[in-house]
Design a protein around this motif. Structure first.
Motif, PDB file in Angstrom:
ATOM      1  N   THR A  93       0.836  -1.205   0.000  1.00  0.00           N
ATOM      2  CA  THR A  93       0.000   0.000   0.000  1.00  0.00           C
ATOM      3  C   THR A  93       0.866   1.249   0.000  1.00  0.00           C
ATOM      4  O   THR A  93       0.673   2.158  -0.810  1.00  0.00           O
ATOM      5  N   PHE A  94       1.848   1.283   0.894  1.00  0.00           N
ATOM      6  CA  PHE A  94       2.706   2.462   1.080  1.00  0.00           C
ATOM      7  C   PHE A  94       4.118   1.923   1.302  1.00  0.00           C
ATOM      8  O   PHE A  94       4.304   0.952   2.046  1.00  0.00           O
ATOM      9  N   ALA A  95       5.112   2.539   0.663  1.00  0.00           N
ATOM     10  CA  ALA A  95       6.458   1.970   0.733  1.00  0.00           C
ATOM     11  C   ALA A  95       7.541   3.031   0.759  1.00  0.00           C
ATOM     12  O   ALA A  95       7.374   4.126   0.222  1.00  0.00           O
ATOM     13  N   ARG A  96       8.662   2.670   1.369  1.00  0.00           N
ATOM     14  CA  ARG A  96       9.867   3.476   1.329  1.00  0.00           C
ATOM     15  C   ARG A  96      10.498   3.342  -0.045  1.00  0.00           C
ATOM     16  O   ARG A  96      10.622   2.269  -0.600  1.00  0.00           O
ATOM     17  N   GLU A  97      10.889   4.494  -0.604  1.00  0.00           N
ATOM     18  CA  GLU A  97      11.517   4.501  -1.924  1.00  0.00           C
ATOM     19  C   GLU A  97      12.697   5.467  -1.926  1.00  0.00           C
ATOM     20  O   GLU A  97      12.841   6.300  -1.018  1.00  0.00           O
ATOM     21  N   GLY A  98      13.496   5.370  -2.942  1.00  0.00           N
ATOM     22  CA  GLY A  98      14.587   6.303  -3.148  1.00  0.00           C
ATOM     23  C   GLY A  98      15.105   6.120  -4.559  1.00  0.00           C
ATOM     24  O   GLY A  98      15.088   5.003  -5.092  1.00  0.00           O
ATOM     25  N   TRP A  99      15.523   7.187  -5.187  1.00  0.00           N
ATOM     26  CA  TRP A  99      16.028   7.077  -6.553  1.00  0.00           C
ATOM     27  C   TRP A  99      17.227   7.985  -6.732  1.00  0.00           C
ATOM     28  O   TRP A  99      17.164   9.183  -6.471  1.00  0.00           O
ATOM     29  N   LEU A 100      18.328   7.374  -7.148  1.00  0.00           N
ATOM     30  CA  LEU A 100      19.505   8.125  -7.555  1.00  0.00           C
ATOM     31  C   LEU A 100      19.530   8.148  -9.068  1.00  0.00           C
ATOM     32  O   LEU A 100      19.326   7.117  -9.713  1.00  0.00           O
ATOM     33  N   ALA A 101      19.777   9.309  -9.638  1.00  0.00           N
ATOM     34  CA  ALA A 101      19.779   9.434 -11.094  1.00  0.00           C
ATOM     35  C   ALA A 101      20.810   8.497 -11.709  1.00  0.00           C
ATOM     36  O   ALA A 101      21.910   8.320 -11.185  1.00  0.00           O
ATOM     37  N   ASP A 102      20.434   7.886 -12.832  1.00  0.00           N
ATOM     38  CA  ASP A 102      21.355   7.037 -13.584  1.00  0.00           C
ATOM     39  C   ASP A 102      22.226   7.876 -14.512  1.00  0.00           C
ATOM     40  O   ASP A 102      23.307   7.454 -14.912  1.00  0.00           O
ATOM     41  N   TYR A 103      21.727   9.044 -14.859  1.00  0.00           N
ATOM     42  CA  TYR A 103      22.464  10.015 -15.663  1.00  0.00           C
ATOM     43  C   TYR A 103      21.837  11.374 -15.418  1.00  0.00           C
ATOM     44  O   TYR A 103      20.723  11.480 -14.891  1.00  0.00           O
ATOM     45  N   ASN A 104      22.561  12.425 -15.767  1.00  0.00           N
ATOM     46  CA  ASN A 104      22.164  13.778 -15.370  1.00  0.00           C
ATOM     47  C   ASN A 104      21.187  14.406 -16.360  1.00  0.00           C
ATOM     48  O   ASN A 104      21.537  15.293 -17.129  1.00  0.00           O
ATOM     49  N   ASP A 105      19.958  13.935 -16.304  1.00  0.00           N
ATOM     50  CA  ASP A 105      18.887  14.504 -17.130  1.00  0.00           C
ATOM     51  C   ASP A 105      17.561  14.162 -16.454  1.00  0.00           C
ATOM     52  O   ASP A 105      17.366  13.018 -16.020  1.00  0.00           O
ATOM     53  N   PRO A 106      16.629  15.122 -16.343  1.00  0.00           N
ATOM     54  CA  PRO A 106      15.366  14.871 -15.631  1.00  0.00           C
ATOM     55  C   PRO A 106      14.546  13.719 -16.191  1.00  0.00           C
ATOM     56  O   PRO A 106      13.748  13.125 -15.463  1.00  0.00           O
ATOM     57  N   ILE A 107      14.726  13.388 -17.468  1.00  0.00           N
ATOM     58  CA  ILE A 107      13.930  12.310 -18.052  1.00  0.00           C
ATOM     59  C   ILE A 107      14.145  11.015 -17.285  1.00  0.00           C
ATOM     60  O   ILE A 107      13.241  10.187 -17.160  1.00  0.00           O
ATOM     61  N   ASN A 108      15.347  10.831 -16.714  1.00  0.00           N
ATOM     62  CA  ASN A 108      15.617   9.605 -15.968  1.00  0.00           C
ATOM     63  C   ASN A 108      14.757   9.498 -14.716  1.00  0.00           C
ATOM     64  O   ASN A 108      14.396   8.398 -14.293  1.00  0.00           O
ATOM     65  N   MET A 109      14.427  10.626 -14.121  1.00  0.00           N
ATOM     66  CA  MET A 109      13.581  10.621 -12.927  1.00  0.00           C
ATOM     67  C   MET A 109      12.104  10.452 -13.291  1.00  0.00           C
ATOM     68  O   MET A 109      11.287  10.125 -12.432  1.00  0.00           O
ATOM     69  N   LEU A 110      11.771  10.664 -14.562  1.00  0.00           N
ATOM     70  CA  LEU A 110      10.384  10.655 -15.002  1.00  0.00           C
ATOM     71  C   LEU A 110       9.995   9.398 -15.764  1.00  0.00           C
ATOM     72  O   LEU A 110       8.884   8.895 -15.627  1.00  0.00           O
TER      73      LEU A 110
END
Length: 579
Positions: free
Chosen positions: A463-480
């Motif tokens: 239902t609800f979870a801990r998450e975290g994301w480090l960019a794989d490369y320096n461009d916002p598309i990777n976060m999206l």
């Protein structure tokens, strides 16, 4: 890439053994000493191990995978970059440099055709590594049976007859055709998913039950990096030994890397203090104040976001409208006191996140991606209780004020929050739990093994979870792009089972199309605007709740030099020395 460990922030990469200094544009900076007060590091040095041939390390527990096609976590990625070599890599100054590529790519005038020459290198078994190994490895990633969580990274490469439009005119030349110009393509080529794997071994291990193969699940497999995995006692230890066939072997001084596999930060911290470990990638939360003034304690900047995620298809939302589900999640986001978490748990000057895409990211058009503030991050928590209450009242809940100033909710709101076993994550969970109690909301905390947590999030078993994301490369598309319906990293389950869950965002096909449009855009200025639109759509769901922008704390003995890391969270041990 998914991050297991406690803390991280962002900006330029700093050499491990140096303290983080300087700052991020528009953001507060970490002190040069790594302590909030800026005081000199005076804590006593811990016991050192002086076996100069062995580096003793802890970065995490049992890795989710060490197959370049299947790894989606930082700990697995760290093991991969030290045992495999790709076309490109990063040096100690965060500069992208050739690894087994012989120079930087030759790029056509329209920036869609790349020609890359390869050095004559070998696999660890002595066989020649050629351009055809990349053709096999890359096409393996995009095969459905491989089930790679990162297959979408290859969408920028054109297709020909159902395969990637990549060819090998000779053994040491790669030709790559892109769908359109890509400002971050060179950086992709340094990412572990683009590393080669040894075809004979992979294919030999393929079964109907495990179509991706079992080749990397035990020690002894063929690789091409600085180290070879020689011993693997699952859930206990991994031993890597120097690969004599590594193309840069003459510069590798440490003969063995001994990894202690443990998520118990109190255990690893004790082993570090005793001298049994030379490097630990996390510190028990209760010890941060004690070690912040030590010369062995460091803060390394990273590019990423610590966040929490709701499964939009969870039963919690089944009787709500789409708007009510959004408002419910919005209320939860407002109740979480981010600054309290930073001050009492993080303790290393993380920055409260008011957007999902972290500050300091390139916009792909020669500038910095200008973040939009979706709420006042420093006023979430107690200051936002009344606003959160109104949102929940709109969802049909009623509240009665109690004598202690909190509220009782009717009907009851209760749901489970899952996380991996780490003292910092637990304390954050407890802080969130306490914040939600202001409106009588009961959040139950459930810890899981790291590999189980990854699987549950991917499969929507939460239902609800801990998450975290480090960019794989320096461009916002990777976060999206990770939130596209088809993505293996789409943990909130956007776009899945929409006909069964009317409360889930019903416009996710539009999001998918928007991401595809960003990928294929040749107008880099309008592309920036499109990425802002995508972040707006993501944040409008309130299924992704940013907490703070990452920074990475670690401890390293003073007799160890030459280890370095990147803003993407990877640590490189192959050029380390120990006295």
């Amino acid at each position: 890439m998914k991050k297991k460990l406690l803390s991280l922030l962002l900006a330029a990469v700093m050499t491990v053994g140096m303290t983080a200094c300087g700052g991020v544009k528009g953001r507060s900076t970490s002190s040069s000493s790594g302590s909030a007060s800026g005081s000199k590091k005076t804590a006593a040095a811990t016991t050192e191990n002086h076996d100069t041939d062995v580096l003793n390390l802890n970065i995490a527990s049992e890795p989710q995978s060490v197959d370049p096609a299947l790894s989606i976590s930082i700990d697995g990625g760290i093991l991969i970059v030290n045992s495999f070599a790709g076309l490109y890599t990063y040096d100690q100054k965060q500069k992208l440099v050739p690894d087994i590529a012989d120079g930087m790519p030759q790029v056509s005038s329209d920036k869609t055709e790349y020609t890359i020459k390869l050095k004559k290198t070998k696999w660890s078994n002595g066989e020649a590594l050629t351009a055809k190994d990349f053709l096999y490895s890359w096409n393996r990633v995009i095969e459905k049976k491989t089930a790679s969580g990162y297959a979408y990274l290859f969408d920028i490469i054109a297709r020909k007859d159902g395969k990637l439009d990549v060819s090998a005119p000779d053994d040491y030349t790669l030709k790559i055709k892109l769908t359109n110009p890509c400002p971050y393509f060179n950086d992709l080529l340094a990412f572990p998913t683009f590393f080669p794997v040894y075809q004979k071994e992979v294919e030999k291990s393929v079964t109907k039950k495990v179509p991706a193969g079992t080749w990397s699940q035990e020690a002894g497999f063929v690789s091409n990096g600085a180290y070879i995995l020689k011993s693997w006692k699952h859930n206990e230890s991994m031993v890597y030994e120097k690969n004599p066939n590594f193309h840069d072997a003459s510069k590798v001084k440490i003969k063995s890397l001994h990894f202690m596999l443990s998520a118990q930060d109190t255990t690893t911290y004790a082993a570090y203090n005793k001298g049994d470990l030379d490097f630990i990638d996390t510190v028990p939360n209760d010890e941060i104040k004690t070690v912040k003034n030590s010369k062995e304690f460091h803060i390394m900047d990273n590019l990423g976001t610590y966040y929490l995620a709701f499964n939009v298809n969870a039963d919690l939302f089944k009787n709500m409208t789409e708007q009510q589900a959004k408002d419910f999640r919005h209320a939860i986001a407002l109740l979480i006191d981010r600054q309290y978490i930073i001050d009492t748990v993080g303790q290393t000057e993380q920055v409260a996140a008011d957007s999902y895409i972290p500050a300091g990211m390139s916009d792909g058009n020669g500038g910095e991606f200008k973040n939009k503030s979706y709420y006042d991050a420093k006023k979430t928590g107690q200051d936002s209780v009344e606003e959160a209450k109104k949102l929940l009242e709109g969802c049909g809940y009623k509240f009665s004020k109690q004598s202690d100033g909190t509220y009782k909710c009717s009907p009851d709101i209760s749901f489970q929050y899952i996380l991996n076993d780490d003292s910092g994550h637990k304390k954050i969970a407890q802080a969130v739990q306490q914040d939600l109690q202001a409106l009588g909301i009961n959040m139950q905390i459930q810890t899981e093994d790291w590999k189980v947590l990854i699987a549950d999030r991917q499969n929507g078993n939460f239902t609800f979870a801990r998450e975290g994301w480090l960019a794989d490369y320096n461009d916002p598309i990777n976060m999206l792009e990770m939130f596209q319906t088809k993505s293996g990293n789409n943990d909130p389950q956007f776009g899945k089972d929409m006909s069964k869950h009317k409360s889930a965002p019903q416009n996710w096909k539009d999001y998918d199309k928007l991401i595809d449009k960003i990928r294929t855009s040749t107008d880099f200025s309008s592309r920036v605007d499109l990425m802002h639109q995508a972040e707006d759509m993501l944040m409008d769901t309130w299924a992704v709740i940013p907490i703070y922008y990452y920074n990475d704390i670690y401890m390293q003995k003073q007799n160890v030099k030459g280890v370095f890391g990147t803003v993407y969270g990877f640590k490189y041990f192959m050029y380390a020395t120990k006295s």
